[in-house]
Design a protein around this motif. Structure first.
Motif, short mmCIF file in Angstrom:
data_model
loop_
_atom_site.label_atom_id
_atom_site.label_comp_id
_atom_site.label_asym_id
_atom_site.label_seq_id
_atom_site.Cartn_x
_atom_site.Cartn_y
_atom_site.Cartn_z
N GLY A 1 0.81 -1.21 0.00
CA GLY A 1 0.00 0.00 0.00
C GLY A 1 0.84 1.25 0.00
N ASP A 2 2.06 1.15 0.52
CA ASP A 2 2.97 2.29 0.60
C ASP A 2 4.40 1.79 0.68
OD1 ASP A 2 2.07 5.03 0.53
OD2 ASP A 2 0.94 4.66 2.38
N ALA A 3 5.33 2.63 0.22
CA ALA A 3 6.75 2.41 0.45
C ALA A 3 7.27 3.67 1.11
CB ALA A 3 7.48 2.13 -0.87
N ALA B 1 -0.73 -5.83 -8.55
CA ALA B 1 -1.76 -5.90 -7.51
C ALA B 1 -2.75 -4.74 -7.57
CB ALA B 1 -1.10 -5.98 -6.13
N PRO B 2 -2.30 -3.48 -7.77
CA PRO B 2 -3.27 -2.38 -7.80
C PRO B 2 -4.28 -2.48 -8.95
CG PRO B 2 -1.05 -1.54 -7.48
CD PRO B 2 -0.92 -2.99 -7.85
N LYS B 3 -3.95 -3.27 -9.98
CA LYS B 3 -4.88 -3.47 -11.09
C LYS B 3 -5.97 -4.49 -10.72
CE LYS B 3 -1.20 -2.48 -14.41
NZ LYS B 3 -0.25 -3.07 -15.39
N ILE B 4 -5.69 -5.29 -9.69
CA ILE B 4 -6.66 -6.27 -9.22
C ILE B 4 -7.56 -5.65 -8.14
CG2 ILE B 4 -6.96 -8.52 -8.10
CD1 ILE B 4 -4.20 -9.31 -9.15
N HIS B 5 -6.94 -4.86 -7.27
CA HIS B 5 -7.67 -4.34 -6.10
C HIS B 5 -7.02 -3.03 -5.66
CE1 HIS B 5 -9.59 -4.24 -2.16
NE2 HIS B 5 -8.41 -4.19 -1.58
N LYS B 6 -7.82 -2.06 -5.30
CA LYS B 6 -7.32 -0.78 -4.81
C LYS B 6 -6.68 -1.00 -3.44
CE LYS B 6 -8.63 4.00 -3.75
NZ LYS B 6 -7.44 4.55 -4.44
N LEU B 7 -5.39 -0.75 -3.34
CA LEU B 7 -4.65 -1.05 -2.12
C LEU B 7 -4.80 0.06 -1.08
CD1 LEU B 7 -1.40 -2.49 -3.74
CD2 LEU B 7 -3.39 -3.75 -2.89
N THR B 8 -4.68 -0.33 0.16
CA THR B 8 -4.85 0.58 1.29
C THR B 8 -3.53 1.26 1.62
OG1 THR B 8 -6.52 -0.93 2.18
CG2 THR B 8 -5.66 0.75 3.67
N THR B 9 -3.49 2.59 1.61
CA THR B 9 -2.28 3.29 2.01
C THR B 9 -2.12 3.19 3.53
OG1 THR B 9 -3.33 5.43 2.39
CG2 THR B 9 -2.61 4.93 0.13
N PHE B 10 -0.93 3.52 4.00
CA PHE B 10 -0.68 3.47 5.44
C PHE B 10 -1.59 4.45 6.19
CE2 PHE B 10 2.11 4.54 9.21
CZ PHE B 10 1.88 3.35 9.87
N GLU B 11 -1.75 5.63 5.64
CA GLU B 11 -2.64 6.61 6.27
C GLU B 11 -4.09 6.12 6.30
OE1 GLU B 11 -4.11 11.27 5.76
OE2 GLU B 11 -2.27 10.59 4.78
N GLN B 12 -4.53 5.54 5.20
CA GLN B 12 -5.89 5.01 5.16
C GLN B 12 -6.08 3.90 6.18
OE1 GLN B 12 -5.98 3.95 1.01
NE2 GLN B 12 -6.95 5.86 0.38
N PHE B 13 -5.06 3.07 6.33
CA PHE B 13 -5.13 1.99 7.32
C PHE B 13 -5.28 2.57 8.73
CE2 PHE B 13 -2.84 -0.38 10.58
CZ PHE B 13 -3.58 -1.54 10.62
N LEU B 14 -4.45 3.55 9.07
CA LEU B 14 -4.51 4.13 10.41
C LEU B 14 -5.88 4.74 10.68
CD1 LEU B 14 -1.01 5.87 10.61
CD2 LEU B 14 -1.68 3.67 11.59
N ASN B 15 -6.43 5.41 9.68
CA ASN B 15 -7.77 5.99 9.85
C ASN B 15 -8.83 4.90 9.99
OD1 ASN B 15 -7.41 8.88 9.87
ND2 ASN B 15 -6.83 8.75 7.72
N LYS B 16 -8.67 3.83 9.21
CA LYS B 16 -9.66 2.73 9.22
C LYS B 16 -9.74 2.07 10.58
CE LYS B 16 -8.69 -1.16 7.09
NZ LYS B 16 -8.48 -2.18 6.03
N VAL B 17 -8.58 1.90 11.23
CA VAL B 17 -8.57 1.22 12.53
C VAL B 17 -8.69 2.22 13.69
CG1 VAL B 17 -7.22 -0.70 11.63
CG2 VAL B 17 -6.02 1.24 12.73
#
Length: 303
Positions: A220-222, A282-298
């Motif tokens: 999701g991020d580097a 992978a991003p062509k199969i599924h929209k990946l979660t960025t690190f910021e999006q993950f932190l907000n999600k949890v």
């Protein structure tokens, strides 16, 4: 007609994500292999609509083959931290059982061959043993073209920043420091939400011809360590600084697995999680979660 996929590790992070994604896809039925069908976790799988079958990686090849019968595909994730040097033995046995059971498509969760890529300088068993399993699966596919194999590689889980690498409050009681062995002068650290793996695997099972023999790494991020700290600061509203712990120091901490994780970070720092693999698949199969999006999600918080 829905294809039946048997999922190993269904009560774990990867297997659970794959199970949920396959069930929500609408084109698959799922059989979950579990150690204890009567556990609360197994009961939840049944509630989601999965068929639950008792089976363990340490079972005989014949028992595993029986548990796989009637399945179109298999998702296999092996857990080094449960059985250590037996990981290749168990992974090979399951792959052989899958072939004998008439499985048409196996998707294996692998990792990079650190020892091979580094010319022997970095030995990370929980990576290298998985790659040995991958090589065996590839040999089975080469000898049996109807046995399609595909591979997915996960990065460092974003979930680790909720557990192993959580920021610690400083003596001032206001600011925080996050410490881990990602060298600021090295490669960026690939980080991803492990829950993304489910949709990726569902996409791979949906197009076996396209992904036959393919490795699909996802990230999701580097990020640098400072960027990870800055992102946590942004989401939490707390000041977080990054502290680089050299792997040689991390190795001396002495907790179980410290030496292996230190070597893993040495490898990450020089080669990255995926070396020269194509991260654009992978991003062509599924929209990946960025690190910021993950932190907000949890709803990430610092106390």
């Amino acid at each position: 007609m829905s294809k039946l996929i048997t999922v190993f590790g269904s009560t774990g992070q990867q297997g659970g994500s794959v199970l949920r994604a396959l069930l929500s896809n609408g084109n698959f039925k799922v059989r979950a292999l579990v150690r204890n069908p009567d556990s609360d976790a197994s009961k939840k799988l049944k509630e989601l609509g999965a068929e639950v079958v008792k089976s363990d990686d340490s079972d005989s090849k014949e028992h595993i083959e029986s548990a796989l019968k009637g399945s179109y595909g298999v998702f296999l994730v092996t857990n080094f931290w449960s059985y250590f040097d037996k990981e290749y033995e168990y992974g090979k046995k399951i792959a052989d059982a899958a072939l004998s059971a008439g499985i048409k498509h196996i998707v294996f969760s692998g990792l990079a061959p650190c020892k091979k890529i580094s010319n022997g300088r970095y030995n990370v068993p929980h990576f290298d043993l998985k790659h040995q399993v991958e090589e065996h699966i590839r040999s089975l596919s080469a000898a049996n073209p109807s046995f399609v194999s595909s591979f997915v590689y996960a990065p460092l889980y974003a979930q680790n920043f909720q557990t192993s690498f959580t920021p610690k409050k400083n003596e001032d009681g206001l600011t925080y420091t996050i410490s881990f062995p990602s060298d600021p002068s090295g490669k960026l650290l690939d980080v991803g939400d492990v829950n993304d793996i489910g949709s990726i695997v569902a996409g791979i099972f949906s197009d076996p011809t396209k992904y036959s023999g393919s490795i699909v790494p996802f990230s999701g991020d580097a990020l640098t360590g400072n960027q990870i700290a800055d992102t946590i600061s942004k989401v939490t509203g707390k000041k977080v600084s990054f502290n680089y712990i050299p792997p040689s120091v991390f190795r001396t901490f002495g907790f179980p697995g410290a030496d292996e994780l230190a070597t893993m970070f040495e490898y990450y720092n020089e080669f990255g999680a995926f070396n020269d693999l194509d991260k654009s698949i992978a991003p062509k199969i599924h929209k990946l979660t960025t690190f910021e999006q993950f932190l907000n999600k949890v709803n990430y918080k610092l106390e």
